[in-house]
Design an enzyme around this catalytic site. Sequence first.
Site, PDB file in Angstrom:
ATOM      1  N   VAL A 191       0.930  -1.245  -0.100  1.00 14.88           N
ATOM      2  CA  VAL A 191      -0.057   0.041  -0.017  1.00 14.88           C
ATOM      3  C   VAL A 191       0.673   1.330  -0.009  1.00 14.88           C
ATOM      4  O   VAL A 191       1.474   1.503   1.044  1.00 14.88           O
ATOM      5  CB  VAL A 191      -0.911  -0.067   1.250  1.00 14.88           C
ATOM      6  N   GLN A 232       1.289   8.452  -2.677  1.00 16.51           N
ATOM      7  CA  GLN A 232       1.921   9.105  -3.582  1.00 16.51           C
ATOM      8  C   GLN A 232       2.920  10.060  -3.116  1.00 16.51           C
ATOM      9  O   GLN A 232       2.741  10.466  -1.911  1.00 16.51           O
ATOM     10  CB  GLN A 232       0.722   9.730  -4.237  1.00 16.51           C
ATOM     11  N   CYS A 233       4.044  10.010  -3.873  1.00 20.49           N
ATOM     12  CA  CYS A 233       5.168  10.603  -3.537  1.00 20.49           C
ATOM     13  C   CYS A 233       5.670  11.372  -4.775  1.00 20.49           C
ATOM     14  O   CYS A 233       6.323  10.710  -5.512  1.00 20.49           O
ATOM     15  CB  CYS A 233       6.304  10.136  -2.741  1.00 20.49           C
ATOM     16  N   GLU A 252      -0.260  12.346  -0.900  1.00 17.94           N
ATOM     17  CA  GLU A 252       0.908  13.118  -0.918  1.00 17.94           C
ATOM     18  C   GLU A 252       1.395  13.635   0.429  1.00 17.94           C
ATOM     19  O   GLU A 252       0.669  14.152   1.052  1.00 17.94           O
ATOM     20  CB  GLU A 252       0.794  14.318  -2.022  1.00 17.94           C
ATOM     21  N   ASP A 298       1.888  12.042  10.648  1.00 13.93           N
ATOM     22  CA  ASP A 298       1.392  11.323   9.688  1.00 13.93           C
ATOM     23  C   ASP A 298      -0.294  11.263   9.586  1.00 13.93           C
ATOM     24  O   ASP A 298      -0.787  10.851  10.488  1.00 13.93           O
ATOM     25  CB  ASP A 298       1.546   9.706  10.011  1.00 13.93           C
ATOM     26  N   ARG A 358      -2.057  10.032   7.099  1.00 11.34           N
ATOM     27  CA  ARG A 358      -2.711   8.865   6.096  1.00 11.34           C
ATOM     28  C   ARG A 358      -3.684   8.204   6.927  1.00 11.34           C
ATOM     29  O   ARG A 358      -3.725   7.936   8.176  1.00 11.34           O
ATOM     30  CB  ARG A 358      -1.540   8.160   5.626  1.00 11.34           C
TER      31      ARG A 358
END
Length: 419
Positions: free
Chosen positions: A257, A260-261, A299, A333, A335
Amino acid sequence: MDKKNFDTIDAALEDIRQGKLVIVIDDEDREDEGDFIGAADKVTNEMVNFITREARGLLCVAVTMDRAKELQLDPMVQRNTSQHETNFTVSVDAIAEGVTTGISVYDRAMTIKMLGDLSSTADDFSRPGHIFPLRAMDGGVLRRVGHTEAAVDLARLAGCSPTGLLCEILNDDGSMARLPQLIKLKAKFGLKLITIKELVAYQMQRNKLVQRAVESRLPTIYGEFRLIAYESFTDQHNHMAFVKGDVTTDEPVLVRVHSQCATGDTFASLRCDCGNQLASALTMIEKEGRGVLIYLMQEGRGIGLINKLKAYNLQDQGYDTVEANEKLGFKADLRDYGIGAQILKDLGVRKMKLMTNNPKKVVGLEGYGLEIVERVPLEMASNPMNQFYLDTKRDKLGHMIGCSFGPENFHIEKTATKP
């Protein structure tokens, strides 16, 4: 967990519908706590008195993001560093006939009831107060596996106002009540006991955060994959799944998993190891002959490209990656893995070998009922530009970099049986 100690979600919803409280327990790798949860618009003085006497925790009210905006419930702090990302807002008291200091059972019940009344406005509350609203993430427990989201989901599913009251349950000595004590409490007061994990499963059968949009064949330098694009119902992002072979069997599937970067994945930035991890994961899947790489549009660990570049500037001034995020007003973080979990479910993945160095990702996916049988490390060679970044991920974010990968560092037993 012994399933006979637990009730069905439908049984809990019926009790909430009738104005009763239920006990909700979360994951043992998260807080491992039980909360009393009920519908805010069903609150009574007796209910509040019972909660304060038997729960002893902090009495809160979970509201939707939209409702928080309508009531002008601003965040309690600008920089939320809560360990479990709990979205506290400024505390409130109701402005209503009979409400005095805000602390009495009557006062708190009135505040809770008015928070659950969709006709209430921001002017109906004084700030600060004695009731603590919490902002639930859009998408509920399918986005965040927490009591806040569970309270809103349960109230909504019961046909009540999507506003839930909740309070942590403590033992007589002030320690957190764990499952054995919660089972006794259930029997003593005839309450329903459910898990957030079962609520997630219940919601997954009825609701989706994403849907398949299109599938295409994609030959790459790493191998040929099926590329499936997903549309999200909770934001404007489109997410992708790179699929190799049949991933629907009982044989554990190699899974990555990946968030995006753009700087690392596309432009080979030396500031991070993201691009190398992406390439390595696709290479390993191709070699395995079957596997999945989920590419989530998150991102900069969820803060977006512009803020990530601002964080880079702060890092150039001596801040580490965690400190830079926090100085910008973000958690280290942001996410969430609920969407990734739904995509994996949609693909038919049952058991997985998860490619990650991040223990939070393991817990984040397991919370959605996915069975992780092995953690596969993705350690990349460092360079002078990212050594400090990798050290910070290890030391401050708990990433398993440069450590043993034995079973003592990775607990998988609890996913074997569902409560």
